[in-house]
Design a protein around this motif. Structure first.
Motif, PDB file in Angstrom:
ATOM      1  N   PRO A  30      26.238  57.225  72.644  1.00  0.00           N
ATOM      2  CA  PRO A  30      26.962  57.904  71.558  1.00  0.00           C
ATOM      3  C   PRO A  30      26.398  59.277  71.220  1.00  0.00           C
ATOM      4  CG  PRO A  30      26.647  55.592  71.019  1.00  0.00           C
ATOM      5  CD  PRO A  30      25.834  55.849  72.261  1.00  0.00           C
ATOM      6  N   ALA A  31      25.068  59.427  71.312  1.00  0.00           N
ATOM      7  CA  ALA A  31      24.464  60.718  71.004  1.00  0.00           C
ATOM      8  C   ALA A  31      24.743  61.755  72.084  1.00  0.00           C
ATOM      9  CB  ALA A  31      22.947  60.560  70.825  1.00  0.00           C
ATOM     10  N   ARG A  32      25.168  61.310  73.279  1.00  0.00           N
ATOM     11  CA  ARG A  32      25.541  62.246  74.333  1.00  0.00           C
ATOM     12  C   ARG A  32      26.958  62.782  74.139  1.00  0.00           C
ATOM     13  NH1 ARG A  32      21.914  61.932  78.856  1.00  0.00           N
ATOM     14  NH2 ARG A  32      19.963  61.192  77.939  1.00  0.00           N
ATOM     15  N   ILE A  33      27.748  62.102  73.344  1.00  0.00           N
ATOM     16  CA  ILE A  33      29.161  62.453  73.188  1.00  0.00           C
ATOM     17  C   ILE A  33      29.437  63.115  71.835  1.00  0.00           C
ATOM     18  CG2 ILE A  33      31.530  61.580  73.303  1.00  0.00           C
ATOM     19  CD1 ILE A  33      29.940  61.236  75.886  1.00  0.00           C
ATOM     20  N   PHE A  34      28.723  62.659  70.792  1.00  0.00           N
ATOM     21  CA  PHE A  34      28.987  63.134  69.438  1.00  0.00           C
ATOM     22  C   PHE A  34      27.782  63.859  68.864  1.00  0.00           C
ATOM     23  CE2 PHE A  34      31.852  59.531  69.992  1.00  0.00           C
ATOM     24  CZ  PHE A  34      33.043  60.014  69.477  1.00  0.00           C
ATOM     25  N   ASP A  35      28.030  64.655  67.829  1.00  0.00           N
ATOM     26  CA  ASP A  35      26.978  65.331  67.068  1.00  0.00           C
ATOM     27  C   ASP A  35      27.025  64.866  65.620  1.00  0.00           C
ATOM     28  OD1 ASP A  35      25.792  67.270  68.985  1.00  0.00           O
ATOM     29  OD2 ASP A  35      27.833  68.068  69.035  1.00  0.00           O
ATOM     30  N   GLY A  36      25.975  65.191  64.881  1.00  0.00           N
ATOM     31  CA  GLY A  36      25.972  65.045  63.440  1.00  0.00           C
ATOM     32  C   GLY A  36      26.107  63.617  62.957  1.00  0.00           C
ATOM     33  N   MET A  37      26.848  63.455  61.863  1.00  0.00           N
ATOM     34  CA  MET A  37      26.971  62.155  61.226  1.00  0.00           C
ATOM     35  C   MET A  37      27.678  61.134  62.116  1.00  0.00           C
ATOM     36  SD  MET A  37      27.828  63.040  57.231  1.00  0.00           S
ATOM     37  CE  MET A  37      27.876  61.278  56.876  1.00  0.00           C
ATOM     38  N   ALA A  38      28.637  61.594  62.901  1.00  0.00           N
ATOM     39  CA  ALA A  38      29.330  60.664  63.803  1.00  0.00           C
ATOM     40  C   ALA A  38      28.349  60.073  64.806  1.00  0.00           C
ATOM     41  CB  ALA A  38      30.465  61.377  64.528  1.00  0.00           C
ATOM     42  N   SER A  39      27.497  60.922  65.338  1.00  0.00           N
ATOM     43  CA  SER A  39      26.480  60.450  66.278  1.00  0.00           C
ATOM     44  C   SER A  39      25.556  59.438  65.619  1.00  0.00           C
ATOM     45  CB  SER A  39      25.666  61.637  66.808  1.00  0.00           C
ATOM     46  OG  SER A  39      24.562  61.195  67.559  1.00  0.00           O
ATOM     47  N   ASP A  40      25.085  59.769  64.419  1.00  0.00           N
ATOM     48  CA  ASP A  40      24.163  58.861  63.718  1.00  0.00           C
ATOM     49  C   ASP A  40      24.817  57.525  63.398  1.00  0.00           C
ATOM     50  OD1 ASP A  40      22.196  60.736  63.815  1.00  0.00           O
ATOM     51  OD2 ASP A  40      22.471  61.451  61.763  1.00  0.00           O
ATOM     52  N   ALA A  41      26.067  57.571  62.909  1.00  0.00           N
ATOM     53  CA  ALA A  41      26.739  56.344  62.499  1.00  0.00           C
ATOM     54  C   ALA A  41      26.999  55.425  63.686  1.00  0.00           C
ATOM     55  CB  ALA A  41      28.054  56.680  61.792  1.00  0.00           C
ATOM     56  N   LEU A  42      27.509  55.986  64.778  1.00  0.00           N
ATOM     57  CA  LEU A  42      27.810  55.157  65.948  1.00  0.00           C
ATOM     58  C   LEU A  42      26.527  54.657  66.611  1.00  0.00           C
ATOM     59  CD1 LEU A  42      30.773  57.192  67.494  1.00  0.00           C
ATOM     60  CD2 LEU A  42      30.889  55.092  66.133  1.00  0.00           C
ATOM     61  N   SER A  43      25.516  55.504  66.669  1.00  0.00           N
ATOM     62  CA  SER A  43      24.246  55.075  67.254  1.00  0.00           C
ATOM     63  C   SER A  43      23.606  53.970  66.424  1.00  0.00           C
ATOM     64  CB  SER A  43      23.281  56.262  67.375  1.00  0.00           C
ATOM     65  OG  SER A  43      23.775  57.243  68.252  1.00  0.00           O
ATOM     66  N   ALA A  44      23.688  54.100  65.107  1.00  0.00           N
ATOM     67  CA  ALA A  44      23.119  53.069  64.234  1.00  0.00           C
ATOM     68  C   ALA A  44      23.847  51.741  64.416  1.00  0.00           C
ATOM     69  CB  ALA A  44      23.200  53.522  62.777  1.00  0.00           C
ATOM     70  N   LEU A  45      25.163  51.801  64.608  1.00  0.00           N
ATOM     71  CA  LEU A  45      25.928  50.570  64.814  1.00  0.00           C
ATOM     72  C   LEU A  45      25.508  49.873  66.108  1.00  0.00           C
ATOM     73  CD1 LEU A  45      28.170  48.723  63.793  1.00  0.00           C
ATOM     74  CD2 LEU A  45      29.831  50.193  64.981  1.00  0.00           C
ATOM     75  N   VAL A  46      25.308  50.673  67.164  1.00  0.00           N
ATOM     76  CA  VAL A  46      24.877  50.092  68.439  1.00  0.00           C
ATOM     77  C   VAL A  46      23.483  49.485  68.301  1.00  0.00           C
ATOM     78  CG1 VAL A  46      24.285  50.599  70.825  1.00  0.00           C
ATOM     79  CG2 VAL A  46      26.320  51.608  69.828  1.00  0.00           C
ATOM     80  N   VAL A  47      22.588  50.181  67.615  1.00  0.00           N
ATOM     81  CA  VAL A  47      21.242  49.653  67.409  1.00  0.00           C
ATOM     82  C   VAL A  47      21.293  48.335  66.641  1.00  0.00           C
ATOM     83  CG1 VAL A  47      19.063  50.055  66.185  1.00  0.00           C
ATOM     84  CG2 VAL A  47      20.064  51.873  67.576  1.00  0.00           C
ATOM     85  N   ALA A  48      22.163  48.278  65.636  1.00  0.00           N
ATOM     86  CA  ALA A  48      22.310  47.035  64.869  1.00  0.00           C
ATOM     87  C   ALA A  48      22.759  45.892  65.770  1.00  0.00           C
ATOM     88  CB  ALA A  48      23.309  47.237  63.729  1.00  0.00           C
TER      89      ALA A  48
END
Length: 499
Positions: free
Chosen positions: A320-338
């Protein structure tokens, strides 16, 4: 969408683009939800039967969700995508084999094991063979398989917490162990059933939602990126028939002997419920494995740098961090980590329950108090091993556990259910041969500084047949040791239940 030049970053650099705060929040929420649900289950756990098999009252959909929760481990959530990133189409044997193993379970084991009336696999061995010796050997193997399987989960937790927060990996292993011990000791199988059912749907959401957003983002860019992943079709070209056959054998037969999976079928009310549960699980697994497969394919386009380093297993976490920046990146990455952390928690929970059940009955008197002591021991030993060892490729290390199970517990279960000629001596000899051959291969593979020989990485093809053969030959040589009342025992396993 980010520039392709960003793909040269290491996983640690990529992880820095995910807010550490988002990582902390994801880990805290999952851990807290697991604890709350597990402790909530305590109000329903009163008897020994609650702790061991949830009083055999879990309905098929609920049980299937719980099985999906514990079966979809670190190897499934992270390892499959990492293997596809590295090996392309050759790695599809893993998700196909994991799912097909459940079909074998449905056809040959699920209902008979439920009808056996046993709490654990050693209980089954003793009931079928009328032999304390067979029970003891089976108990040690169940404990070994459980501990071998827990270690990769803790390695996965170490990877996830480092990527998400930058903290040392051992903290992730300790967190998973702590949460699992608390929930297991609180309510045993009853609590873990609630936890694992919740975690399956969390994992599915956590891996699917970011991928949907990634695909939508790619679809709106107008960029022709499909050609970059063309190598997926042929893989890396380094696969061979032996590897495929051996891996398929390990995954198909190894599933039949996984203690944390088999114990789930004791929680169904009856045999037909066990079969319905398995059918539902097949659907849930098939649905889930679509997503890590797609992550691996996309990783070959946007995260090719991870394929040449030690961080291929982080593909799902970093994409997700390779595709998105900013809050979108953080939110999607956090969901995957969860979702990844839920995978470690749910699988480790199931393994701790299965190992604790064996330890409690054989060494701690079989009481609720003994179960809680056994749960603590069941988690502490693999934690020490995980902290003291380096992580291997997650799917590969779990594949070795499947090979070991296929070479030891699987022959005893299949022959014990379907062949009247099995004796206690035959079972012990066969499990011993499988342990020596496959266990020796696993130990030998750790001695290599580089990649181990293929025969050691994929040992099932040359360890499973000798285990079956030794079990059959030794049983024929000791036919006089067939248990009394064999017809009654087999009838109990195979005659359909009226309810």
């Amino acid at each position: 969408m980010k520039s392709g030049t960003d793909n040269s970053r290491t996983s640690n650099d990529a992880g820095c683009h995910m807010s550490a705060l988002a990582g902390y929040i994801a880990l805290t929420v999952v851990s807290a939800a697991t604890l709350v649900i597990g402790i909530y289950g305590l109000k329903f756990s009163r008897t020994t039967s609650d702790f061991y098999v949830a009083s055999r009252s879990v309905k098929p959909w609920w049980n299937a969700s719980a099985i999906g929760g514990e079966y979809l481990s670190a190897a499934s959530f992270l390892g499959v995508a990492g293997l596809i990133l590295v090996s392309g189409a050759d790695a599809l044997w893993f998700p196909v084999g994991y799912t097909a193993g459940y079909l074998m379970l449905l056809l040959f084991v699920a209902a008979p094991m439920r009808r056996s009336g046993a709490y654990t696999i050693p209980d089954f061995a003793e009931a079928r063979l009328k032999s304390p010796m067979a029970r003891t050997v089976t108990s040690f193997l169940v404990i070994a398989v459980g501990w071998l399987y827990i270690v990769p989960q803790l390695h996965g937790a170490a990877l996830a917490i480092t990527v998400a927060t930058g903290l040392p990996g051992w903290i992730g292993a300790v967190m998973v162990t702590g949460v699992v011990v608390i929930t297991t000791m609180a309510g045993g199988m009853r609590s873990i059933t609630f936890v694992q059912a919740f975690q399956y749907w969390l994992k599915l959401t956590a891996i699917a939602v970011p991928l949907v957003f990634i695909m939508l983002r790619l679809g709106t860019t107008g960029q022709d990126w499909s050609g970059n992943g063309a190598a997926f079709i042929g893989g890396n070209g380094d696969g061979d028939w032996y590897t495929k056959v051996s891996l398929a054998l390990a995954l198909l037969l190894g599933t039949l002997g996984l203690p944390h999976v088999l114990v789930r079928f004791y929680t169904n009310p009856d045999g037909p419920s066990a079969r319905r549960t398995t059918l539902i699980v097949l659907g849930l697994l098939s649905l889930f494995y679509i997503f890590p497969t797609l992550y691996g394919i996309l990783g070959r386009v946007f995260a090719q740098d991870l394929a040449t380093g030690p961080n291929a297993d982080a593909t799902v976490l970093l994409l997700p961090a390779r595709i998105f920046d900013g809050m979108a990146s953080d939110a999607l990455s956090a969901l995957v980590v969860a979702g990844a952390f839920a995978a470690f928690l749910s699988t480790t929970s199931g393994l701790v329950v299965s190992v604790a059940g064996v330890l409690s009955q054989d060494f701690f008197g079989g009481s609720v108090k003994g179960f809680r002591r056994a749960a603590l021991l069941s988690a502490a030993v693999p934690l020490m091993v995980a902290i003291a060892t380096d992580s291997l490729a997650l799917a590969g290390s779990v594949g070795l556990v499947f090979a070991f199970t296929a070479s030891t517990l699987c022959p005893m279960l299949l022959l014990g259910i379907w062949w009247r000629g099995l004796t206690d001596v035959g079972a012990v000899v066969g499990m011993g041969v499988g342990t020596v051959l496959c266990g020796g291969a696993i130990l030998a593979s750790t001695l290599f500084t580089g990649p181990a020989p293929v025969l050691l990485q994929y040992p099932a093809a040359w360890t499973v047949p000798p285990a079956f053969a030794a079990m059959i030959i030794a049983s024929r040589m000791t036919a006089h040791r067939r248990p009394t009342g064999l017809n009654r025992i087999l009838a109990r396993l195979h005659v359909p239940e009226n309810d």
